[in-house]
Design an enzyme around this catalytic site. Structure first.
Site, mmCIF file in Angstrom:
data_model
loop_
_atom_site.group_PDB
_atom_site.id
_atom_site.type_symbol
_atom_site.label_atom_id
_atom_site.label_comp_id
_atom_site.label_asym_id
_atom_site.label_seq_id
_atom_site.Cartn_x
_atom_site.Cartn_y
_atom_site.Cartn_z
ATOM 1 N N ASP A 127 0.875 -1.196 0.010
ATOM 2 C CA ASP A 127 0.081 -0.031 0.041
ATOM 3 C C ASP A 127 0.842 1.283 0.064
ATOM 4 O O ASP A 127 0.282 2.386 -0.247
ATOM 5 C CB ASP A 127 -1.049 -0.068 1.327
ATOM 6 N N ASP A 163 2.707 4.001 9.604
ATOM 7 C CA ASP A 163 2.952 2.616 9.825
ATOM 8 C C ASP A 163 3.840 2.444 10.762
ATOM 9 O O ASP A 163 5.193 2.081 10.674
ATOM 10 C CB ASP A 163 3.410 2.017 8.440
HETATM 11 ZN ZN ZN Z 1 0.438 0.792 5.680
HETATM 12 ZN ZN ZN Z 2 3.229 -0.991 6.567
#
Ligand code: ZN
Ligand code: ZN
Length: 341
Positions: free
Chosen positions: A59, A248
């Site tokens: 992503d 993240d």
């Molecule tokens: Zn991500």
């Molecule tokens: Zn990630």
């Protein structure tokens, strides 16, 4: 008089992360993360000079093909930065296509990629005409916290933990050059490309006696001013623009401290808020920040503004919940000295 960088998230908070940062009055942009960028117009993709990839989860890196496709066959150099393992991941992407005709391309397109480790940076070139095979040795240099260093800006990078290494980034404009339009008009000067050249000279610390040539219309004679004189007349210097891009990252005290340090005092903080505090066990398991942690970080680093993104699809019916939670943490009263256990 406006800001130099005009950052905008390419997608909505439930879609892939990518922060597009075009430069005002210049055909140039930076990109932080490279998720699905199908909605970014081609003309904007072609402005990108540098892409800073936090990590290569799909992503955050699936948009690479669109960039490559649009830049192929153009006279262009593209710089990419990523964490440990980045060169291998990039080589894997490039190895996915057949490149048998590229040696005849008229234009020279070259990728430059840098893989940042906590103590060193590994850089390699991938010329299109060579089928994107690595050109020469991998060059190793010490990594001192900077992913990009130019006269007018720098991009800092920090290693964070997400179950895998992830980079957090901060973009700093060293100082901001404002052009005084009234002073410009008083001197009978028209705005033009020469202003960008003037700014470059100021950022580079050019000798103030250096002549600056300003061309008007083709039938007018160019006018010449010493740089220092022109600067004193039409330029005002103000504080530079600062922004940070964080995603993240596990909500561990160590990550939180590192994020607050790199984002200290930013004008705009772009920060993930993947989960609600109600689902902090899931956030911990998936190594993501909660909205509450995002708000606490924004408050602790004294961000003037923050923008949340990278929401888990489980909040699609009530995304306000994450905004409300972050806002409560951002505006909470109390000491800022020890916000985290
Ligand atoms: Zn991500
Ligand atoms: Zn990630």
């Amino acid at each position: 008089m406006g800001p130099t960088f005009l950052p905008r998230l390419v997608n909505g908070p439930f879609d892939d992360p990518a922060l597009f940062v075009p430069f005002r009055h210049q055909h140039r942009a930076l990109l932080f993360d490279l998720g699905d960028i199908a909605t970014l117009p081609s003309r904007d993709v072609l402005k990108i000079s540098h892409i800073f990839v936090t990590h290569t989860h799909m992503d955050h890196f699936a948009g690479f093909d669109r960039v490559l496709r649009l830049m192929l066959g153009r006279d262009k150099e593209l710089f990419l930065v990523g964490p440990q393992g980045f060169l291998t991941n990039l080589a894997g992407k490039l190895a996915g296509y057949c490149w048998n005709l590229v040696e005849n391309y008229a234009h020279r397109f070259v990728l430059h990629a840098t893989e940042l480790h906590p103590d060193r940076a590994l850089t390699c070139r991938y010329p299109c005409r060579k089928g994107f095979r690595p050109d020469g040795e991998i060059i190793e240099t010490p990594f001192t916290g900077m992913a990009l260093n130019e006269p007018n800006l720098r991009v800092d990078a920090v290693h964070l933990d997400h179950g895998t290494p992830v980079l957090g980034f901060a973009l700093h404009e060293r100082f901001h050059i404002n052009i005084l339009n009234v002073a410009l008009a008083r001197l009978g000067l028209k705005p033009g490309a020469w202003l960008n050249h003037l700014k470059e000279m100021i950022y580079a610390g050019t000798d103030p006696k250096t002549p600056v040539e300003i061309s008007g219309s083709p039938d007018e004679k160019p006018r010449i001013f010493p740089l220092g004189e022109l600067e004193a007349a039409i330029v005002r210097i103000s504080a530079g623009q600062h922004l940070a891009y964080i995603t993240d990252s596990a909500g561990s005290p160590e990550n939180m401290r590192k994020i607050i340090a790199i984002a200290e005092g930013v004008d705009q903080l772009f920060i993930e808020a993947a989960f609600s505090d109600h689902h902090q066990a899931v956030a911990r398991q998936k190594h993501h920040l909660t909205a509450r942690q995002a708000g606490m970080i924004a408050r602790a680093c004294r961000a003037k503004q923050y923008h949340l993104f990278h929401f888990s699809p489980r909040y699609r019916e009530h995304p306000d919940l994450l905004e409300v939670e972050a806002r409560a943490a951002f505006t909470a009263k109390g000491a800022l000295d020890r916000p985290f256990p």
